[in-house]
Write an enzyme that holds these catalytic residues in place. Structure first.
Site, PDB file in Angstrom:
ATOM      1  CB  SER A  51      82.064  83.541 -17.417  1.00  0.00           C
ATOM      2  OG  SER A  51      81.308  82.403 -17.753  1.00  0.00           O
ATOM      3  CG  ASP A 107      81.672  79.671 -21.117  1.00  0.00           C
ATOM      4  OD1 ASP A 107      82.372  78.645 -21.100  1.00  0.00           O
ATOM      5  OD2 ASP A 107      81.320  80.263 -20.080  1.00  0.00           O
ATOM      6  CG  ASP A 136      85.068  80.565 -18.240  1.00  0.00           C
ATOM      7  OD1 ASP A 136      84.069  80.676 -18.974  1.00  0.00           O
ATOM      8  OD2 ASP A 136      84.989  80.413 -17.000  1.00  0.00           O
TER       9      ASP A 136
END
Length: 579
Positions: free
Chosen positions: A144, A304, A306
Protein backbone atom coordinates in the site's frame (compact mmCIF):
# COMPACT_ATOMS: atom_id res chain seq x y z
CA UNK A 1 15.69 -23.09 18.21
CA UNK A 2 17.02 -19.57 18.94
CA UNK A 3 17.35 -16.77 16.42
CA UNK A 4 21.09 -17.41 15.99
CA UNK A 5 20.42 -21.06 15.14
CA UNK A 6 17.84 -20.03 12.55
CA UNK A 7 20.25 -17.49 11.10
CA UNK A 8 22.94 -20.15 10.73
CA UNK A 9 20.44 -22.53 9.13
CA UNK A 10 19.62 -19.92 6.46
CA UNK A 11 23.33 -19.15 6.07
CA UNK A 12 24.31 -22.75 5.36
CA UNK A 13 21.18 -24.64 4.30
CA UNK A 14 20.95 -26.05 0.77
CA UNK A 15 17.37 -24.74 0.40
CA UNK A 16 18.41 -21.08 0.38
CA UNK A 17 19.94 -19.46 -2.70
CA UNK A 18 23.37 -17.87 -2.88
CA UNK A 19 22.00 -14.33 -3.12
CA UNK A 20 20.19 -14.79 0.19
CA UNK A 21 23.32 -16.20 1.84
CA UNK A 22 25.40 -13.33 0.51
CA UNK A 23 23.01 -10.82 2.09
CA UNK A 24 23.13 -12.70 5.39
CA UNK A 25 26.93 -12.88 5.38
CA UNK A 26 26.97 -9.09 5.08
CA UNK A 27 25.37 -8.74 8.54
CA UNK A 28 27.63 -11.22 10.37
CA UNK A 29 28.59 -9.74 13.72
CA UNK A 30 25.63 -7.34 13.82
CA UNK A 31 23.70 -9.05 16.61
CA UNK A 32 20.85 -6.53 16.71
CA UNK A 33 20.20 -6.84 12.98
CA UNK A 34 20.39 -10.65 13.09
CA UNK A 35 17.97 -10.75 16.00
CA UNK A 36 15.50 -8.44 14.27
CA UNK A 37 15.53 -10.56 11.13
CA UNK A 38 15.19 -13.92 12.91
CA UNK A 39 13.65 -13.50 16.37
CA UNK A 40 10.23 -14.42 14.95
CA UNK A 41 8.44 -15.45 11.78
CA UNK A 42 6.94 -12.52 9.90
CA UNK A 43 3.46 -12.51 11.35
CA UNK A 44 0.63 -13.64 9.10
CA UNK A 45 -2.30 -11.66 10.45
CA UNK A 46 -5.80 -10.89 9.27
CA UNK A 47 -4.30 -8.53 6.66
CA UNK A 48 -1.79 -11.17 5.50
CA UNK A 49 1.92 -10.33 5.52
CA UNK A 50 3.66 -6.98 5.49
CA UNK A 51 7.31 -6.30 6.21
CA UNK A 52 10.68 -5.04 5.08
CA UNK A 53 12.09 -6.80 2.02
CA UNK A 54 15.16 -8.87 2.84
CA UNK A 55 16.54 -12.20 3.98
CA UNK A 56 15.23 -13.65 7.23
CA UNK A 57 12.14 -15.16 8.81
CA UNK A 58 10.93 -11.70 9.86
CA UNK A 59 11.26 -10.25 6.35
CA UNK A 60 9.41 -10.31 3.04
CA UNK A 61 11.22 -12.67 0.66
CA UNK A 62 10.46 -15.55 -1.69
CA UNK A 63 10.68 -18.05 1.18
CA UNK A 64 8.20 -16.33 3.50
CA UNK A 65 5.86 -15.78 0.53
CA UNK A 66 6.03 -19.47 -0.43
CA UNK A 67 5.42 -20.56 3.15
CA UNK A 68 2.39 -18.30 3.52
CA UNK A 69 1.01 -19.53 0.21
CA UNK A 70 1.45 -23.17 1.23
CA UNK A 71 -0.68 -22.48 4.30
CA UNK A 72 -3.30 -20.76 2.15
CA UNK A 73 -3.28 -23.67 -0.31
CA UNK A 74 -3.70 -26.15 2.54
CA UNK A 75 -6.74 -24.24 3.79
CA UNK A 76 -8.30 -23.94 0.32
CA UNK A 77 -7.93 -27.67 -0.26
CA UNK A 78 -9.18 -28.40 3.26
CA UNK A 79 -12.46 -26.61 2.51
CA UNK A 80 -12.65 -28.33 -0.92
CA UNK A 81 -12.58 -25.15 -2.99
CA UNK A 82 -9.36 -25.69 -4.92
CA UNK A 83 -11.21 -26.00 -8.21
CA UNK A 84 -12.19 -22.33 -8.18
CA UNK A 85 -8.65 -21.02 -8.46
CA UNK A 86 -6.99 -17.92 -6.98
CA UNK A 87 -6.60 -14.46 -8.60
CA UNK A 88 -3.23 -12.72 -8.11
CA UNK A 89 -2.23 -9.09 -8.68
CA UNK A 90 0.78 -6.98 -7.79
CA UNK A 91 1.90 -3.34 -7.63
CA UNK A 92 5.04 -1.39 -8.58
CA UNK A 93 7.11 -2.23 -5.49
CA UNK A 94 10.43 -4.03 -5.56
CA UNK A 95 9.97 -7.81 -5.85
CA UNK A 96 6.22 -7.56 -6.45
CA UNK A 97 6.23 -9.52 -9.77
CA UNK A 98 8.60 -12.11 -8.29
CA UNK A 99 6.44 -12.59 -5.19
CA UNK A 100 3.33 -12.90 -7.36
CA UNK A 101 4.93 -15.68 -9.40
CA UNK A 102 6.22 -17.48 -6.30
CA UNK A 103 2.68 -17.49 -4.89
CA UNK A 104 1.22 -18.66 -8.20
CA UNK A 105 3.70 -21.53 -8.59
CA UNK A 106 3.15 -22.72 -5.04
CA UNK A 107 -0.61 -22.79 -5.64
CA UNK A 108 -0.06 -24.61 -8.95
CA UNK A 109 2.09 -27.23 -7.23
CA UNK A 110 -0.85 -27.81 -4.89
CA UNK A 111 -3.22 -28.34 -7.81
CA UNK A 112 -4.86 -24.90 -7.55
CA UNK A 113 -5.17 -22.68 -10.64
CA UNK A 114 -3.54 -19.26 -10.38
CA UNK A 115 -5.02 -16.41 -12.42
CA UNK A 116 -2.20 -13.85 -12.63
CA UNK A 117 -2.45 -10.34 -14.08
CA UNK A 118 -0.01 -9.69 -16.90
CA UNK A 119 1.25 -6.48 -15.28
CA UNK A 120 0.63 -4.32 -12.23
CA UNK A 121 -2.99 -3.55 -11.23
CA UNK A 122 -4.75 -1.56 -8.48
CA UNK A 123 -6.03 -3.31 -5.37
CA UNK A 124 -9.73 -2.73 -6.25
CA UNK A 125 -9.22 -4.47 -9.61
CA UNK A 126 -8.01 -7.57 -7.75
CA UNK A 127 -11.04 -7.42 -5.44
CA UNK A 128 -13.29 -7.19 -8.50
CA UNK A 129 -11.41 -9.96 -10.34
CA UNK A 130 -11.93 -12.47 -7.51
CA UNK A 131 -15.69 -12.11 -7.90
CA UNK A 132 -15.65 -11.81 -11.69
CA UNK A 133 -13.57 -14.96 -12.16
CA UNK A 134 -15.42 -16.92 -9.48
CA UNK A 135 -12.13 -17.51 -7.67
CA UNK A 136 -12.10 -18.82 -4.12
CA UNK A 137 -9.45 -16.33 -3.05
CA UNK A 138 -7.18 -13.52 -4.14
CA UNK A 139 -3.60 -12.56 -3.37
CA UNK A 140 -2.47 -8.98 -3.75
CA UNK A 141 1.26 -8.27 -3.56
CA UNK A 142 1.45 -4.73 -2.19
CA UNK A 143 2.48 -2.75 0.85
CA UNK A 144 0.00 0.00 0.00
CA UNK A 145 1.45 3.35 1.12
CA UNK A 146 4.34 2.02 3.24
CA UNK A 147 7.91 3.24 2.60
CA UNK A 148 9.88 1.75 -0.30
CA UNK A 149 11.66 -0.83 1.89
CA UNK A 150 8.36 -2.69 2.42
CA UNK A 151 6.23 -5.13 0.54
CA UNK A 152 3.19 -7.14 1.53
CA UNK A 153 0.84 -10.02 0.77
CA UNK A 154 -2.90 -9.46 1.24
CA UNK A 155 -5.35 -12.35 1.09
CA UNK A 156 -8.95 -12.03 -0.12
CA UNK A 157 -11.79 -14.54 0.03
CA UNK A 158 -14.37 -15.35 -2.63
CA UNK A 159 -16.64 -12.41 -1.75
CA UNK A 160 -13.83 -10.06 -2.86
CA UNK A 161 -13.06 -8.72 0.62
CA UNK A 162 -9.94 -9.32 2.67
CA UNK A 163 -10.30 -12.35 4.88
CA UNK A 164 -12.66 -12.19 7.88
CA UNK A 165 -13.98 -14.86 10.28
CA UNK A 166 -14.04 -17.80 10.01
CA UNK A 167 -11.61 -17.90 7.08
CA UNK A 168 -9.03 -15.55 8.62
CA UNK A 169 -8.42 -17.75 11.66
CA UNK A 170 -8.55 -20.90 9.53
CA UNK A 171 -5.94 -19.60 7.09
CA UNK A 172 -3.71 -18.22 9.87
CA UNK A 173 -3.79 -21.60 11.61
CA UNK A 174 -2.74 -23.38 8.42
CA UNK A 175 0.08 -20.90 7.81
CA UNK A 176 1.36 -21.39 11.37
CA UNK A 177 1.17 -25.16 10.89
CA UNK A 178 3.75 -25.02 8.09
CA UNK A 179 6.81 -25.50 10.30
CA UNK A 180 9.40 -26.47 7.71
CA UNK A 181 10.30 -25.33 4.22
CA UNK A 182 10.36 -29.02 3.33
CA UNK A 183 6.54 -28.86 3.44
CA UNK A 184 6.40 -26.04 0.87
CA UNK A 185 5.61 -27.07 -2.71
CA UNK A 186 6.51 -25.26 -5.91
CA UNK A 187 6.97 -26.01 -9.61
CA UNK A 188 8.45 -24.35 -12.67
CA UNK A 189 6.37 -21.82 -14.61
CA UNK A 190 6.49 -23.59 -17.98
CA UNK A 191 5.05 -26.77 -16.47
CA UNK A 192 2.37 -24.83 -14.60
CA UNK A 193 1.31 -23.05 -17.81
CA UNK A 194 1.27 -26.23 -19.87
CA UNK A 195 -0.95 -27.93 -17.27
CA UNK A 196 -3.39 -25.00 -17.19
CA UNK A 197 -2.46 -24.12 -13.62
CA UNK A 198 -0.92 -20.70 -14.41
CA UNK A 199 -3.32 -18.52 -16.39
CA UNK A 200 -2.58 -14.94 -17.41
CA UNK A 201 -5.48 -12.54 -16.89
CA UNK A 202 -6.26 -10.47 -19.98
CA UNK A 203 -8.02 -7.23 -20.91
CA UNK A 204 -11.46 -8.79 -20.40
CA UNK A 205 -11.27 -8.20 -16.65
CA UNK A 206 -10.20 -4.56 -17.10
CA UNK A 207 -13.11 -3.89 -19.45
CA UNK A 208 -15.60 -5.48 -17.06
CA UNK A 209 -14.16 -3.50 -14.14
CA UNK A 210 -14.37 -0.22 -16.09
CA UNK A 211 -18.02 -0.91 -16.91
CA UNK A 212 -18.84 -1.33 -13.21
CA UNK A 213 -16.93 1.77 -12.15
CA UNK A 214 -18.59 3.92 -14.83
CA UNK A 215 -21.91 2.48 -13.69
CA UNK A 216 -21.73 4.44 -10.41
CA UNK A 217 -22.15 7.73 -12.32
CA UNK A 218 -25.42 9.55 -11.59
CA UNK A 219 -25.15 12.74 -13.67
CA UNK A 220 -23.62 11.92 -17.03
CA UNK A 221 -25.61 14.91 -18.29
CA UNK A 222 -23.49 17.29 -16.22
CA UNK A 223 -20.27 15.67 -17.45
CA UNK A 224 -21.46 15.99 -21.04
CA UNK A 225 -22.22 19.64 -20.40
CA UNK A 226 -19.01 20.81 -18.67
CA UNK A 227 -16.57 17.88 -18.53
CA UNK A 228 -14.42 19.40 -21.26
CA UNK A 229 -14.07 22.58 -19.19
CA UNK A 230 -12.71 20.87 -16.08
CA UNK A 231 -8.94 20.73 -15.64
CA UNK A 232 -7.73 17.74 -13.60
CA UNK A 233 -4.19 17.14 -12.37
CA UNK A 234 -3.46 13.53 -11.48
CA UNK A 235 -0.51 11.99 -9.64
CA UNK A 236 -0.26 8.16 -9.56
CA UNK A 237 2.71 8.34 -7.14
CA UNK A 238 4.76 5.90 -9.25
CA UNK A 239 2.11 3.24 -8.73
CA UNK A 240 -0.71 1.31 -10.36
CA UNK A 241 -3.30 4.03 -10.89
CA UNK A 242 -1.90 5.80 -13.94
CA UNK A 243 -3.46 3.75 -16.73
CA UNK A 244 -6.85 2.83 -15.16
CA UNK A 245 -7.58 6.32 -13.77
CA UNK A 246 -6.81 8.02 -17.07
CA UNK A 247 -8.71 5.35 -18.98
CA UNK A 248 -11.98 5.65 -17.01
CA UNK A 249 -11.89 9.45 -16.89
CA UNK A 250 -11.41 9.58 -20.66
CA UNK A 251 -14.32 7.16 -21.20
CA UNK A 252 -16.43 9.28 -18.86
CA UNK A 253 -15.84 12.52 -20.76
CA UNK A 254 -12.99 14.32 -19.01
CA UNK A 255 -10.41 15.02 -21.76
CA UNK A 256 -8.22 17.36 -19.70
CA UNK A 257 -6.43 15.02 -17.31
CA UNK A 258 -2.83 16.15 -16.80
CA UNK A 259 -0.52 13.58 -15.21
CA UNK A 260 2.38 14.87 -13.12
CA UNK A 261 5.28 13.77 -15.37
CA UNK A 262 7.83 13.31 -12.56
CA UNK A 263 5.47 10.89 -10.76
CA UNK A 264 3.87 9.07 -13.68
CA UNK A 265 5.99 5.96 -14.24
CA UNK A 266 5.88 2.92 -11.91
CA UNK A 267 8.99 2.92 -9.72
CA UNK A 268 9.50 0.98 -6.49
CA UNK A 269 11.99 3.59 -5.27
CA UNK A 270 9.27 6.29 -5.30
CA UNK A 271 11.97 8.83 -6.20
CA UNK A 272 9.82 11.96 -6.01
CA UNK A 273 8.64 11.44 -2.42
CA UNK A 274 10.07 10.18 0.85
CA UNK A 275 6.84 8.35 1.63
CA UNK A 276 4.33 7.36 -1.13
CA UNK A 277 1.21 8.34 0.76
CA UNK A 278 -1.47 10.77 -0.52
CA UNK A 279 -1.98 11.84 3.11
CA UNK A 280 1.51 13.35 2.92
CA UNK A 281 1.53 17.05 1.80
CA UNK A 282 4.83 16.32 0.04
CA UNK A 283 2.92 14.18 -2.47
CA UNK A 284 1.09 17.27 -3.77
CA UNK A 285 3.98 19.70 -4.25
CA UNK A 286 4.57 18.85 -7.91
CA UNK A 287 0.85 18.51 -8.59
CA UNK A 288 0.10 21.97 -7.24
CA UNK A 289 2.93 23.40 -9.31
CA UNK A 290 1.45 21.86 -12.46
CA UNK A 291 -2.07 22.95 -11.49
CA UNK A 292 -0.97 26.56 -11.21
CA UNK A 293 0.96 26.37 -14.48
CA UNK A 294 -2.32 25.32 -16.10
CA UNK A 295 -3.93 28.48 -14.80
CA UNK A 296 -5.70 26.86 -11.87
CA UNK A 297 -6.84 23.25 -12.31
CA UNK A 298 -10.17 22.47 -10.67
CA UNK A 299 -8.79 19.61 -8.60
CA UNK A 300 -5.61 17.66 -7.95
CA UNK A 301 -5.87 13.90 -7.39
CA UNK A 302 -3.21 11.56 -5.98
CA UNK A 303 -3.51 7.81 -5.51
CA UNK A 304 -1.22 5.64 -3.41
CA UNK A 305 0.89 2.90 -5.09
CA UNK A 306 -1.88 0.28 -5.12
CA UNK A 307 -4.58 2.87 -5.93
CA UNK A 308 -6.99 2.11 -3.13
CA UNK A 309 -6.49 5.47 -1.34
CA UNK A 310 -7.20 8.86 -2.86
CA UNK A 311 -5.85 12.23 -1.74
CA UNK A 312 -7.46 15.41 -3.07
CA UNK A 313 -6.66 19.11 -3.21
CA UNK A 314 -9.45 21.38 -4.45
CA UNK A 315 -9.35 24.91 -5.81
CA UNK A 316 -10.70 27.85 -3.83
CA UNK A 317 -11.85 30.10 -6.67
CA UNK A 318 -11.95 33.12 -4.38
CA UNK A 319 -8.26 32.95 -3.39
CA UNK A 320 -6.77 30.87 -6.18
CA UNK A 321 -5.21 28.56 -3.57
CA UNK A 322 -5.77 24.85 -2.99
CA UNK A 323 -7.30 23.24 0.08
CA UNK A 324 -6.21 19.74 1.11
CA UNK A 325 -9.13 17.45 1.88
CA UNK A 326 -8.49 14.82 4.52
CA UNK A 327 -9.85 11.34 3.97
CA UNK A 328 -12.75 12.25 6.26
CA UNK A 329 -13.52 15.37 4.22
CA UNK A 330 -13.32 13.76 0.77
CA UNK A 331 -15.21 10.69 1.97
CA UNK A 332 -18.05 12.79 3.36
CA UNK A 333 -18.08 14.96 0.23
CA UNK A 334 -18.45 11.84 -1.95
CA UNK A 335 -20.96 10.22 0.43
CA UNK A 336 -23.10 13.33 0.61
CA UNK A 337 -23.03 13.73 -3.16
CA UNK A 338 -24.10 10.13 -3.77
CA UNK A 339 -26.93 10.17 -1.21
CA UNK A 340 -28.23 13.61 -2.18
CA UNK A 341 -28.24 12.86 -5.91
CA UNK A 342 -29.65 9.35 -5.59
CA UNK A 343 -32.45 10.87 -3.56
CA UNK A 344 -32.97 13.66 -6.10
CA UNK A 345 -33.01 11.29 -9.08
CA UNK A 346 -35.01 8.43 -7.54
CA UNK A 347 -37.27 10.57 -5.36
CA UNK A 348 -36.25 8.67 -2.23
CA UNK A 349 -33.54 6.46 -0.78
CA UNK A 350 -34.12 2.79 0.14
CA UNK A 351 -35.80 2.36 3.51
CA UNK A 352 -33.07 -0.08 4.52
CA UNK A 353 -30.25 2.08 3.08
CA UNK A 354 -26.95 2.05 4.98
CA UNK A 355 -23.95 4.36 5.23
CA UNK A 356 -21.03 2.39 6.73
CA UNK A 357 -17.92 3.83 8.38
CA UNK A 358 -15.09 2.60 10.57
CA UNK A 359 -15.01 3.49 14.27
CA UNK A 360 -12.13 5.96 13.72
CA UNK A 361 -13.92 7.85 10.94
CA UNK A 362 -15.52 11.27 11.41
CA UNK A 363 -18.88 11.68 13.11
CA UNK A 364 -19.86 13.93 10.21
CA UNK A 365 -20.81 10.69 8.46
CA UNK A 366 -23.40 10.10 11.21
CA UNK A 367 -24.86 13.56 10.65
CA UNK A 368 -25.12 12.93 6.89
CA UNK A 369 -26.80 9.56 7.42
CA UNK A 370 -29.29 11.08 9.87
CA UNK A 371 -30.02 13.94 7.46
CA UNK A 372 -31.02 11.47 4.74
CA UNK A 373 -32.80 9.05 7.07
CA UNK A 374 -30.49 6.11 6.41
CA UNK A 375 -28.82 3.80 8.89
CA UNK A 376 -25.29 4.58 10.06
CA UNK A 377 -23.32 1.40 10.74
CA UNK A 378 -19.99 1.36 12.57
CA UNK A 379 -17.38 -1.32 11.92
CA UNK A 380 -13.83 -1.96 13.06
CA UNK A 381 -10.89 -0.39 11.24
CA UNK A 382 -10.11 -2.21 8.01
CA UNK A 383 -12.23 -2.04 4.87
CA UNK A 384 -12.83 -5.79 5.01
CA UNK A 385 -15.42 -5.15 7.73
CA UNK A 386 -17.33 -2.89 5.35
CA UNK A 387 -17.07 -5.68 2.77
CA UNK A 388 -18.42 -8.13 5.31
CA UNK A 389 -21.47 -5.92 5.90
CA UNK A 390 -22.17 -5.88 2.16
CA UNK A 391 -21.98 -9.69 2.17
CA UNK A 392 -24.38 -9.82 5.14
CA UNK A 393 -26.85 -7.64 3.21
CA UNK A 394 -26.63 -10.02 0.25
CA UNK A 395 -27.05 -13.15 2.35
CA UNK A 396 -29.97 -11.88 4.45
CA UNK A 397 -31.70 -9.69 1.87
CA UNK A 398 -31.84 -6.98 4.53
CA UNK A 399 -29.92 -3.77 4.03
CA UNK A 400 -28.99 -1.75 0.94
CA UNK A 401 -25.42 -0.55 0.71
CA UNK A 402 -25.24 3.12 -0.26
CA UNK A 403 -21.70 4.08 0.65
CA UNK A 404 -18.78 3.09 2.87
CA UNK A 405 -15.68 5.00 3.96
CA UNK A 406 -12.65 5.04 6.23
CA UNK A 407 -10.72 8.03 7.49
CA UNK A 408 -7.60 6.60 5.84
CA UNK A 409 -8.49 8.09 2.44
CA UNK A 410 -10.54 5.11 1.29
CA UNK A 411 -14.12 4.63 0.14
CA UNK A 412 -16.27 2.43 -2.11
CA UNK A 413 -19.22 3.85 -4.09
CA UNK A 414 -20.61 0.50 -5.29
CA UNK A 415 -20.74 -3.24 -4.55
CA UNK A 416 -18.81 -4.52 -7.60
CA UNK A 417 -15.68 -4.74 -5.39
CA UNK A 418 -15.22 -5.21 -1.64
CA UNK A 419 -12.20 -3.04 -0.94
CA UNK A 420 -11.68 0.69 -1.10
CA UNK A 421 -11.34 1.99 -4.63
CA UNK A 422 -9.42 5.17 -5.48
CA UNK A 423 -10.16 4.75 -9.19
CA UNK A 424 -13.92 4.93 -8.54
CA UNK A 425 -13.39 7.73 -6.00
CA UNK A 426 -11.68 9.74 -8.78
CA UNK A 427 -14.70 9.12 -11.01
CA UNK A 428 -17.25 10.29 -8.41
CA UNK A 429 -15.25 13.36 -7.37
CA UNK A 430 -14.78 14.45 -10.97
CA UNK A 431 -18.48 13.87 -11.61
CA UNK A 432 -19.30 15.92 -8.50
CA UNK A 433 -16.98 18.68 -9.74
CA UNK A 434 -18.96 18.75 -13.01
CA UNK A 435 -22.30 18.74 -11.17
CA UNK A 436 -21.32 21.62 -8.90
CA UNK A 437 -19.76 23.53 -11.81
CA UNK A 438 -23.17 23.56 -13.54
CA UNK A 439 -24.39 25.32 -10.38
CA UNK A 440 -21.47 27.78 -10.33
CA UNK A 441 -19.87 26.04 -7.34
CA UNK A 442 -16.49 24.42 -6.75
CA UNK A 443 -15.88 21.32 -4.65
CA UNK A 444 -14.54 23.63 -1.94
CA UNK A 445 -17.82 25.57 -2.02
CA UNK A 446 -19.64 22.26 -1.59
CA UNK A 447 -17.44 21.37 1.38
CA UNK A 448 -18.17 24.70 3.07
CA UNK A 449 -21.88 24.21 2.46
CA UNK A 450 -21.68 20.84 4.21
CA UNK A 451 -19.92 22.43 7.18
CA UNK A 452 -22.67 25.02 7.46
CA UNK A 453 -25.30 22.30 7.32
CA UNK A 454 -23.80 19.68 9.63
CA UNK A 455 -21.22 21.51 11.76
CA UNK A 456 -17.51 22.10 11.50
CA UNK A 457 -15.96 18.69 12.13
CA UNK A 458 -12.20 18.35 12.51
CA UNK A 459 -10.63 14.90 12.76
CA UNK A 460 -6.97 13.94 13.00
CA UNK A 461 -4.69 10.97 13.45
CA UNK A 462 -1.16 10.94 14.82
CA UNK A 463 1.11 7.98 15.25
CA UNK A 464 4.26 6.98 17.09
CA UNK A 465 6.64 4.57 15.37
CA UNK A 466 8.11 1.94 17.69
CA UNK A 467 10.03 -0.52 15.52
CA UNK A 468 11.61 -3.87 16.34
CA UNK A 469 11.07 -6.31 19.17
CA UNK A 470 11.33 -3.59 21.82
CA UNK A 471 8.83 -1.47 19.92
CA UNK A 472 6.23 -4.24 19.85
CA UNK A 473 6.67 -4.71 23.60
CA UNK A 474 6.37 -0.95 24.20
CA UNK A 475 3.13 -0.73 22.23
CA UNK A 476 1.73 -3.53 24.39
CA UNK A 477 2.79 -1.68 27.54
CA UNK A 478 1.09 1.53 26.39
CA UNK A 479 -2.20 -0.26 25.71
CA UNK A 480 -2.04 -1.98 29.11
CA UNK A 481 -1.35 1.33 30.88
CA UNK A 482 -4.32 3.03 29.21
CA UNK A 483 -6.58 0.11 30.10
CA UNK A 484 -5.54 -0.03 33.73
CA UNK A 485 -5.37 3.74 34.27
CA UNK A 486 -7.98 5.22 31.98
CA UNK A 487 -8.08 9.04 31.86
CA UNK A 488 -11.13 10.77 33.34
CA UNK A 489 -10.54 13.95 31.35
CA UNK A 490 -8.76 14.66 28.08
CA UNK A 491 -8.07 18.37 27.80
CA UNK A 492 -11.32 20.30 28.28
CA UNK A 493 -13.43 17.18 27.69
CA UNK A 494 -14.75 14.70 30.24
CA UNK A 495 -14.68 11.00 29.39
CA UNK A 496 -18.27 9.76 29.31
CA UNK A 497 -17.85 6.22 28.02
CA UNK A 498 -14.93 3.86 27.41
CA UNK A 499 -15.21 1.29 24.66
CA UNK A 500 -12.70 -1.51 25.10
CA UNK A 501 -12.97 -3.60 21.97
CA UNK A 502 -10.53 -6.16 23.36
CA UNK A 503 -12.91 -6.82 26.26
CA UNK A 504 -15.90 -6.19 23.94
CA UNK A 505 -17.41 -3.79 26.50
CA UNK A 506 -18.67 -0.21 26.72
CA UNK A 507 -18.37 1.27 30.21
CA UNK A 508 -20.64 4.21 31.06
CA UNK A 509 -18.66 6.19 33.64
CA UNK A 510 -21.72 8.09 34.90
CA UNK A 511 -23.77 4.99 35.74
CA UNK A 512 -21.07 2.32 35.99
CA UNK A 513 -23.11 0.10 33.68
CA UNK A 514 -21.48 -2.05 31.02
CA UNK A 515 -22.85 -3.05 27.63
CA UNK A 516 -21.41 -4.98 24.71
CA UNK A 517 -19.69 -3.29 21.75
CA UNK A 518 -21.38 -5.64 19.31
CA UNK A 519 -18.21 -5.81 17.21
CA UNK A 520 -15.47 -8.46 16.97
CA UNK A 521 -12.68 -8.53 19.54
CA UNK A 522 -9.87 -6.08 18.71
CA UNK A 523 -7.06 -4.36 20.60
CA UNK A 524 -8.64 -0.89 20.47
CA UNK A 525 -9.62 1.69 23.11
CA UNK A 526 -12.21 4.38 22.32
CA UNK A 527 -13.14 7.27 24.60
CA UNK A 528 -16.48 9.03 24.07
CA UNK A 529 -16.09 12.60 25.33
CA UNK A 530 -18.39 15.52 26.10
CA UNK A 531 -19.53 17.86 23.28
CA UNK A 532 -19.38 15.03 20.77
CA UNK A 533 -15.58 14.76 20.90
CA UNK A 534 -13.77 11.42 20.89
CA UNK A 535 -10.36 9.76 21.07
CA UNK A 536 -9.35 6.30 19.86
CA UNK A 537 -6.08 4.40 20.40
CA UNK A 538 -5.00 1.33 18.44
CA UNK A 539 -1.81 -0.40 17.33
CA UNK A 540 -1.44 -0.35 13.55
CA UNK A 541 -2.11 -3.68 11.89
CA UNK A 542 0.34 -3.04 9.06
CA UNK A 543 3.16 -0.88 10.46
CA UNK A 544 5.23 -0.76 13.69
CA UNK A 545 3.13 2.11 15.04
CA UNK A 546 0.57 2.98 17.67
CA UNK A 547 -2.10 5.35 16.37
CA UNK A 548 -4.12 8.04 18.13
CA UNK A 549 -7.27 9.32 16.42
CA UNK A 550 -9.53 12.11 17.60
CA UNK A 551 -12.46 14.18 16.42
CA UNK A 552 -14.22 17.38 17.53
CA UNK A 553 -17.13 19.49 16.26
CA UNK A 554 -17.06 23.28 16.23
CA UNK A 555 -19.66 25.97 15.60
CA UNK A 556 -17.46 27.72 13.03
CA UNK A 557 -14.18 27.09 11.26
CA UNK A 558 -12.36 29.25 13.83
CA UNK A 559 -14.02 27.47 16.75
CA UNK A 560 -13.25 24.06 15.25
CA UNK A 561 -9.57 24.94 14.75
CA UNK A 562 -9.37 26.19 18.35
CA UNK A 563 -10.90 22.97 19.67
CA UNK A 564 -8.63 20.91 17.46
CA UNK A 565 -5.55 22.67 18.85
CA UNK A 566 -6.78 22.02 22.38
CA UNK A 567 -7.17 18.32 21.64
CA UNK A 568 -3.72 18.14 20.08
CA UNK A 569 -2.20 19.63 23.23
CA UNK A 570 -4.24 17.31 25.45
CA UNK A 571 -3.23 14.27 23.42
CA UNK A 572 0.41 15.29 23.60
CA UNK A 573 0.15 15.56 27.39
CA UNK A 574 -1.48 12.12 27.56
CA UNK A 575 0.93 10.33 25.25
CA UNK A 576 4.36 11.75 26.10
CA UNK A 577 4.62 10.14 29.56
CA UNK A 578 3.72 6.76 28.02
CA UNK A 579 6.39 6.68 25.32
Amino acid sequence: MGYKDTYNEWLTGAYFDEETKKELRSIQGDEKEIEDRFYRDLEFGTAGLRGIIGAGTNRMNVYTVRKATQGLANYINKVNKGGQGVAISYDSRHMSPEFADEAALCLAANGIKAYVFDTLRPTPVLSFAVRYLGAVAGINITASHNPKEYNGYKVYWEDGAQITPPHDSGIMAEVRAVQSFDEVKTMDKASAESQGLYITINKEVDDAYDKEVLGVVIHQDCIDQVGKDIQIVYNPLHGTGNIPVRRVLKKLGFPNVHVVPEQEQPDGDFPSVSYPNPENPEAFVLGEKLAKELGGADLILATDPDADRLGVHVLDSKTGEYHALTGNMSGCLIGYYILSQKQAVDGKLPEDGAFIRSIVTTNMADAIAEHFGVKLIEVLTGFKWIGQKILDFEKTGKGTYLFGMEESYGCLPGTYARDKDAVAACVVLCEAAAYYKTRNMTLWDAMLEMYETFGYYRDEVSSVTLAGKEGIEKIGTIMTELRENAPEKIGPYTVEKIRDYDKETILDLATGSTTETGLPKSNVLYYELTDGAWLCVRPSGTEPKIKFYFGIRGTSMEDAIRREDEMKAALDALVKPLI
